[in-house]
Design a protein around this motif. Structure first.
Motif, PDB file in Angstrom:
ATOM      1  N   ASN A  27     -29.723 -15.592 -10.517  1.00  0.00           N
ATOM      2  CA  ASN A  27     -30.052 -14.169 -10.649  1.00  0.00           C
ATOM      3  C   ASN A  27     -30.321 -13.486  -9.308  1.00  0.00           C
ATOM      4  OD1 ASN A  27     -30.330 -13.978 -13.716  1.00  0.00           O
ATOM      5  ND2 ASN A  27     -31.714 -15.671 -13.255  1.00  0.00           N
ATOM      6  N   VAL A  28     -30.012 -14.176  -8.206  1.00  0.00           N
ATOM      7  CA  VAL A  28     -30.346 -13.619  -6.905  1.00  0.00           C
ATOM      8  C   VAL A  28     -29.511 -12.367  -6.627  1.00  0.00           C
ATOM      9  CG1 VAL A  28     -28.642 -14.954  -5.573  1.00  0.00           C
ATOM     10  CG2 VAL A  28     -30.773 -14.246  -4.498  1.00  0.00           C
ATOM     11  N   GLU A  29     -30.121 -11.397  -5.978  1.00  0.00           N
ATOM     12  CA  GLU A  29     -29.413 -10.180  -5.586  1.00  0.00           C
ATOM     13  C   GLU A  29     -28.667 -10.434  -4.285  1.00  0.00           C
ATOM     14  OE1 GLU A  29     -29.127  -7.361  -7.205  1.00  0.00           O
ATOM     15  OE2 GLU A  29     -30.388  -7.995  -8.874  1.00  0.00           O
ATOM     16  N   GLU A  30     -27.389 -10.063  -4.255  1.00  0.00           N
ATOM     17  CA  GLU A  30     -26.602 -10.226  -3.041  1.00  0.00           C
ATOM     18  C   GLU A  30     -26.531  -8.899  -2.300  1.00  0.00           C
ATOM     19  OE1 GLU A  30     -23.005 -12.514  -2.835  1.00  0.00           O
ATOM     20  OE2 GLU A  30     -23.276 -13.218  -4.893  1.00  0.00           O
ATOM     21  N   PRO A  31     -27.132  -8.806  -1.110  1.00  0.00           N
ATOM     22  CA  PRO A  31     -27.100  -7.538  -0.374  1.00  0.00           C
ATOM     23  C   PRO A  31     -25.704  -7.217   0.134  1.00  0.00           C
ATOM     24  CG  PRO A  31     -28.086  -9.260   0.964  1.00  0.00           C
ATOM     25  CD  PRO A  31     -27.887  -9.846  -0.407  1.00  0.00           C
ATOM     26  N   SER A  32     -25.385  -5.931   0.152  1.00  0.00           N
ATOM     27  CA  SER A  32     -24.130  -5.469   0.755  1.00  0.00           C
ATOM     28  C   SER A  32     -24.338  -5.327   2.257  1.00  0.00           C
ATOM     29  CB  SER A  32     -23.739  -4.116   0.160  1.00  0.00           C
ATOM     30  OG  SER A  32     -24.683  -3.133   0.537  1.00  0.00           O
ATOM     31  N   LEU A  33     -23.250  -5.071   2.978  1.00  0.00           N
ATOM     32  CA  LEU A  33     -23.374  -4.851   4.414  1.00  0.00           C
ATOM     33  C   LEU A  33     -24.252  -3.636   4.687  1.00  0.00           C
ATOM     34  CD1 LEU A  33     -22.511  -5.976   7.138  1.00  0.00           C
ATOM     35  CD2 LEU A  33     -20.499  -4.486   7.062  1.00  0.00           C
ATOM     36  N   ASP A  34     -24.163  -2.614   3.837  1.00  0.00           N
ATOM     37  CA  ASP A  34     -25.038  -1.443   3.987  1.00  0.00           C
ATOM     38  C   ASP A  34     -26.508  -1.831   3.800  1.00  0.00           C
ATOM     39  OD1 ASP A  34     -23.061   0.358   4.594  1.00  0.00           O
ATOM     40  OD2 ASP A  34     -22.759   1.015   2.516  1.00  0.00           O
ATOM     41  N   ASP A  35     -26.756  -2.759   2.865  1.00  0.00           N
ATOM     42  CA  ASP A  35     -28.131  -3.223   2.658  1.00  0.00           C
ATOM     43  C   ASP A  35     -28.656  -3.933   3.907  1.00  0.00           C
ATOM     44  OD1 ASP A  35     -28.247  -2.269   0.036  1.00  0.00           O
ATOM     45  OD2 ASP A  35     -27.409  -4.124  -0.778  1.00  0.00           O
ATOM     46  N   PHE A  36     -27.816  -4.797   4.495  1.00  0.00           N
ATOM     47  CA  PHE A  36     -28.204  -5.465   5.740  1.00  0.00           C
ATOM     48  C   PHE A  36     -28.496  -4.431   6.818  1.00  0.00           C
ATOM     49  CE2 PHE A  36     -25.820  -9.255   4.074  1.00  0.00           C
ATOM     50  CZ  PHE A  36     -26.840 -10.175   4.187  1.00  0.00           C
ATOM     51  N   ARG A  37     -27.633  -3.426   6.883  1.00  0.00           N
ATOM     52  CA  ARG A  37     -27.767  -2.391   7.913  1.00  0.00           C
ATOM     53  C   ARG A  37     -29.060  -1.601   7.720  1.00  0.00           C
ATOM     54  NH1 ARG A  37     -23.272  -0.111   6.849  1.00  0.00           N
ATOM     55  NH2 ARG A  37     -21.988  -1.358   8.263  1.00  0.00           N
ATOM     56  N   SER A  38     -29.341  -1.216   6.487  1.00  0.00           N
ATOM     57  CA  SER A  38     -30.535  -0.426   6.196  1.00  0.00           C
ATOM     58  C   SER A  38     -31.814  -1.205   6.472  1.00  0.00           C
ATOM     59  CB  SER A  38     -30.519   0.035   4.738  1.00  0.00           C
ATOM     60  OG  SER A  38     -29.411   0.859   4.475  1.00  0.00           O
ATOM     61  N   ALA A  39     -31.770  -2.495   6.174  1.00  0.00           N
ATOM     62  CA  ALA A  39     -32.955  -3.331   6.367  1.00  0.00           C
ATOM     63  C   ALA A  39     -33.115  -3.787   7.803  1.00  0.00           C
ATOM     64  CB  ALA A  39     -32.893  -4.540   5.440  1.00  0.00           C
ATOM     65  N   ASP A  95     -24.928  -8.983  14.791  1.00  0.00           N
ATOM     66  CA  ASP A  95     -24.513  -7.889  15.661  1.00  0.00           C
ATOM     67  C   ASP A  95     -23.072  -8.062  16.109  1.00  0.00           C
ATOM     68  OD1 ASP A  95     -26.850  -6.327  15.715  1.00  0.00           O
ATOM     69  OD2 ASP A  95     -27.774  -7.697  17.156  1.00  0.00           O
ATOM     70  N   GLY A  96     -22.269  -6.986  15.932  1.00  0.00           N
ATOM     71  CA  GLY A  96     -20.926  -6.946  16.472  1.00  0.00           C
ATOM     72  C   GLY A  96     -20.892  -6.062  17.700  1.00  0.00           C
ATOM     73  N   THR A  97     -19.709  -5.695  18.113  1.00  0.00           N
ATOM     74  CA  THR A  97     -19.572  -4.845  19.299  1.00  0.00           C
ATOM     75  C   THR A  97     -20.219  -3.484  19.087  1.00  0.00           C
ATOM     76  OG1 THR A  97     -17.467  -5.940  19.800  1.00  0.00           O
ATOM     77  CG2 THR A  97     -17.933  -3.865  20.942  1.00  0.00           C
ATOM     78  N   VAL A  98     -20.010  -2.902  17.904  1.00  0.00           N
ATOM     79  CA  VAL A  98     -20.539  -1.573  17.603  1.00  0.00           C
ATOM     80  C   VAL A  98     -21.528  -1.605  16.445  1.00  0.00           C
ATOM     81  CG1 VAL A  98     -19.950   0.778  16.897  1.00  0.00           C
ATOM     82  CG2 VAL A  98     -18.420  -0.490  18.438  1.00  0.00           C
ATOM     83  N   ASP A  99     -21.240  -2.410  15.428  1.00  0.00           N
ATOM     84  CA  ASP A  99     -22.019  -2.406  14.198  1.00  0.00           C
ATOM     85  C   ASP A  99     -22.236  -3.839  13.747  1.00  0.00           C
ATOM     86  OD1 ASP A  99     -23.345  -1.556  11.973  1.00  0.00           O
ATOM     87  OD2 ASP A  99     -21.619  -0.626  10.996  1.00  0.00           O
ATOM     88  N   LEU A 100     -22.975  -3.993  12.658  1.00  0.00           N
ATOM     89  CA  LEU A 100     -23.141  -5.316  12.080  1.00  0.00           C
ATOM     90  C   LEU A 100     -21.811  -5.846  11.570  1.00  0.00           C
ATOM     91  CD1 LEU A 100     -26.463  -5.053  10.027  1.00  0.00           C
ATOM     92  CD2 LEU A 100     -26.120  -5.930  12.329  1.00  0.00           C
ATOM     93  N   VAL A 101     -21.629  -7.159  11.674  1.00  0.00           N
ATOM     94  CA  VAL A 101     -20.414  -7.826  11.224  1.00  0.00           C
ATOM     95  C   VAL A 101     -20.807  -8.883  10.203  1.00  0.00           C
ATOM     96  CG1 VAL A 101     -18.456  -9.274  11.903  1.00  0.00           C
ATOM     97  CG2 VAL A 101     -19.261  -7.450  13.428  1.00  0.00           C
TER      98      VAL A 101
END
Length: 204
Positions: A27-39, A95-101
């Motif tokens: 039942n674990v929630e899988e974060p999206s890339l946006d979730d990683f970014r927001s957190a 961390d990527g060159t510009v954004d999270l990867v």
């Protein structure tokens, strides 16, 4: 709510661990890339439906010892006989060159199919001089100093290593930084999977 863990390390404890963690992973929630970014979170998380892949039989474990040139101490051998590894790989962001990867990373290592990852982790701690003095200073035991007996370090998860000696330690080693992450395998597993076990406690 999940029952309390058995007080002693053994088949009963490992069976409890399988049942409790797999129930939480279902039942674990899988974060999206946006979730990683927001957190602002950098790292990997468990995937929904994660499960243990074991058991491995004794013959297979002995063949793995020969393949990798290692010896599995009794407690870790029991874990391989009962649980072995986790699948699928964890999902994370860095961390990527510009954004999270987004990236994928193994969970508990699969000695049958993740040999490249395991050998890379073993190579990363081949030079004991980087962390031997720190371990000797903070935890004692001249065996870690250059020239002394050199216990094998067996990758179990990320940069955690089971020590093949009487200490029963599980170490966390990154470069020259090393700590005892668990004084034995039971303590280590409860610490490493603490977030998963707490999620299971929150279930009705």
């Amino acid at each position: 709510m999940a029952p309390d863990p058995p007080p002693e390390y053994g088949p009963g404890f490992l069976t409890w661990l399988r049942e409790t963690t797999e129930a939480a992973w279902a039942n674990v929630e899988e974060p999206s890339l946006d979730d990683f970014r927001s957190a602002g979170f950098i790292g990997a998380t468990w995937r929904r439906g994660t499960r243990w892949t074991g058991p491995l039989d004794d013959e297979t474990i002995t063949q793995l010892e020969r393949r990798f040139g290692v010896h599995f101490p009794p407690d870790y051998r029991l874990l391989l006989q009962t649980l072995h590894s986790t699948t699928p790989w964890r999902r994370g962001a860095h961390d990527g060159t510009v954004d999270l990867v987004e990236y994928r990373a193994p969970g508990f290592y699969d000695w049958l199919h993740e040999g490249t990852c395991i050998r890379a982790r073993m190579q990363a701690v081949a030079d004991r001089s980087e962390f031997a003095e720190e371990l000797d200073l903070h935890y004692g035991g001249r065996r870690w100093l250059e020239g002394g007996p050199s216990p094998q370090l067996l990758p179990i998860y990320a940069h955690r290593y089971v020590v093949d000696d009487d200490s029963q330690w599980v170490l966390s080693i990154v470069g020259g930084d090393a700590i005892v992450y668990g004084e034995n395998l039971r303590a280590y597993l409860l610490a490493e999977l603490d977030d998963v076990l707490k999620a299971s406690e929150d279930r009705p």
